[in-house]
Design an enzyme around this catalytic site. Structure first.
Site, mmCIF file in Angstrom:
data_model
loop_
_atom_site.group_PDB
_atom_site.id
_atom_site.type_symbol
_atom_site.label_atom_id
_atom_site.label_comp_id
_atom_site.label_asym_id
_atom_site.label_seq_id
_atom_site.Cartn_x
_atom_site.Cartn_y
_atom_site.Cartn_z
ATOM 1 N N HIS A 85 -12.673 -16.228 -21.356
ATOM 2 C CA HIS A 85 -13.348 -17.140 -22.280
ATOM 3 C C HIS A 85 -12.451 -18.370 -22.404
ATOM 4 O O HIS A 85 -11.296 -18.265 -22.804
ATOM 5 C CB HIS A 85 -13.570 -16.489 -23.644
ATOM 6 C CG HIS A 85 -14.597 -15.406 -23.611
ATOM 7 N ND1 HIS A 85 -14.498 -14.252 -24.360
ATOM 8 C CD2 HIS A 85 -15.750 -15.291 -22.911
ATOM 9 C CE1 HIS A 85 -15.556 -13.481 -24.126
ATOM 10 N NE2 HIS A 85 -16.326 -14.096 -23.251
ATOM 11 N N GLU A 88 -10.191 -19.012 -25.415
ATOM 12 C CA GLU A 88 -9.236 -17.966 -25.800
ATOM 13 C C GLU A 88 -8.033 -18.109 -24.877
ATOM 14 O O GLU A 88 -8.008 -17.576 -23.767
ATOM 15 C CB GLU A 88 -9.896 -16.588 -25.704
ATOM 16 C CG GLU A 88 -11.068 -16.447 -26.672
ATOM 17 C CD GLU A 88 -11.842 -15.145 -26.513
ATOM 18 O OE1 GLU A 88 -11.361 -14.231 -25.822
ATOM 19 O OE2 GLU A 88 -12.951 -15.059 -27.090
ATOM 20 N N HIS A 216 -7.743 -11.455 -23.962
ATOM 21 C CA HIS A 216 -8.673 -12.231 -24.779
ATOM 22 C C HIS A 216 -8.006 -12.639 -26.095
ATOM 23 O O HIS A 216 -6.825 -12.381 -26.317
ATOM 24 C CB HIS A 216 -9.930 -11.404 -25.079
ATOM 25 C CG HIS A 216 -10.880 -11.308 -23.934
ATOM 26 N ND1 HIS A 216 -12.117 -11.917 -23.931
ATOM 27 C CD2 HIS A 216 -10.779 -10.672 -22.742
ATOM 28 C CE1 HIS A 216 -12.737 -11.668 -22.785
ATOM 29 N NE2 HIS A 216 -11.944 -10.898 -22.058
ATOM 30 N N GLU A 308 -7.090 -7.861 -26.915
ATOM 31 C CA GLU A 308 -7.334 -8.943 -27.866
ATOM 32 C C GLU A 308 -5.988 -9.233 -28.527
ATOM 33 O O GLU A 308 -5.415 -8.370 -29.190
ATOM 34 C CB GLU A 308 -8.367 -8.513 -28.912
ATOM 35 C CG GLU A 308 -9.710 -8.104 -28.335
ATOM 36 C CD GLU A 308 -10.609 -9.294 -28.026
ATOM 37 O OE1 GLU A 308 -10.209 -10.435 -28.369
ATOM 38 O OE2 GLU A 308 -11.699 -9.087 -27.459
#
Length: 389
Positions: A85, A88, A216, A308
């Site tokens: 992404h 990110e 991410h 994440e």
């Protein structure tokens, strides 16, 4: 003459003590950084491109190996992918720092890093979505806020919702019987995906990757398959839909290794969420269809988790050093698991099978258990007994 000596000593001192620069890297800076590392460690690195983005930017990979560009029998292949992404960005910067760190520590003969490079073929892709990053970075420079600005590729597609949906097939096979690994692609798969996705699919079909992590931002947790639940519930529902793979224990172990080596992920309370041990089954958190980690596992048997890594998708430049120090040990420990968990040991309770891939010529890896229908039929046909299959 004294001036030349002074300049030489100054340059030598700078080379020895020059600090790592913690800053955001635009596309051209990223390319220069990759080639800088390669030039500093030419004998253990290789820079290559797996394809181009919609806007024509190369999707570069930096490889670390004692024999760059050559697959050695029984040497496992592992990869890191960042910036899927575009907005990110922490993973992108961490992977650049990791690249520089591996090079420097190998040159310093750090035996832990030397063993890692000699025993493993490491592929690092700092940015899978360079077009989206440029949009996000430009917005940051103009102080334009927006949670989704730059997230998608140049065609406006979320790349982590763009892989062929193999979960539908595996859930059908689990119920009715059928293969649960190395699932084939649909005939028209190329027409369904973006250029970046197609490049990554061809990449993972070209190398026998056995371990992978996708970096991410937006939370702090280690997320493991499956990402898509059987009921495909939408994020925000109170009811969860935990959807484990047949290798759930191994996935949990891999996720915990990263979480507990991380500076604070294992504490669980981060970004307003709570995840015990800092890990979660993806579908238990929210259901995601056509994601990359499920695709890796179902199509090539690569054990991929999604990391994440930050509450802020585009952290300030001043926060990058803290984030690097919080992730450095975890990034190294995770790479080491390709030898500790996936190469040297297999679950004692499950028999082994050989992966039919020419890259590793039948290397033994953990076996995924058979689908439920097949297990039930086999149980009825066999007498109760213990021992290897």
């Amino acid at each position: 003459m004294s001036d030349l000596v002074s300049i030489f000593l100054h340059l030598l001192l700078f080379k020895l003590v020059a600090p790592v620069t913690f800053r955001h890297h635009r596309y051209d800076d990223l390319v220069r950084m990759l080639y800088k590392v390669h030039n500093e460690c030419p004998h253990i690195t290789r820079v290559y491109s797996i394809g181009r983005s919609v806007k024509g930017r190369h999707l570069y990979v930096l490889e670390f190996s004692d024999y760059p560009g050559i697959h050695e029998p029984l040497e496992p292949e592992v990869k890191y992918v960042g910036n899927m992404h575009g907005n990110e960005v922490l993973g992108r910067e961490l992977l650049l720092q990791l690249s520089e760190f591996l090079c420097e520590e190998f040159r310093n003969r750090n035996q832990r890093i030397v063993r890692l490079v000699e025993d493993t073929r490491i592929h690092i892709m700092p940015s899978m979505n360079p077009d989206g990053y440029e949009v996000a970075a430009a917005a940051q420079e103009r102080d334009i806020s927006g949670y989704l600005v730059g997230r998608n590729n140049a065609n406006g597609v979320d790349l982590n919702r763009n892989f062929p949906d193999l979960n539908t097939y595996i859930y059908y096979n689990e119920k009715n019987g059928g293969p649960n690994h190395h699932l084939p692609l649909p005939d028209n798969w190329k027409s369904q995906v973006e250029p970046e996705t197609q490049a990554v699919i061809q990449w993972i079909r070209s190398f026998n990757f056995v371990l992978s992590a996708n970096l991410h931002g937006g939370a702090v947790v280690a997320n493991y398959p499956y990402d898509k639940s059987l009921g495909h519930r939408v994020r925000g529902f109170r009811r969860t839909a935990n959807t484990p793979t047949p290798d759930d224990k191994l996935f949990q172990k891999l996720a915990k290794i990263y979480s507990y080596a991380h500076g604070w992920m294992h504490q669980g309370w981060n970004c307003g969420d709570y995840f015990p041990d800092g890990i979660t089954n993806g579908a238990s958190w929210y259901s995601l269809s056509k994601g990359m980690q499920d695709f890796n596992y179902l199509h090539t048997n690569c054990f991929e988790i999604t990391l994440e890594l930050s509450c802020d998708k585009f952290p300030l430049q001043g926060e990058l050093q803290r984030e690097w120090l919080g992730n450095r040990e975890a990034l190294i420990q995770f790479l080491e698991q390709v030898n500790f968990q996936l190469k040297r040991s297999t679950p004692q309770a499950a028999p082994k099978r050989r992966i039919p891939n020419s890259g590793h010529r039948g290397r033994v890896l953990p076996k995924k258990v058979q689908p439920r229908a097949a297990r039930k039929k086999e149980t009825m046909m066999k007498q109760p007994q213990r021992g290897p299959a």
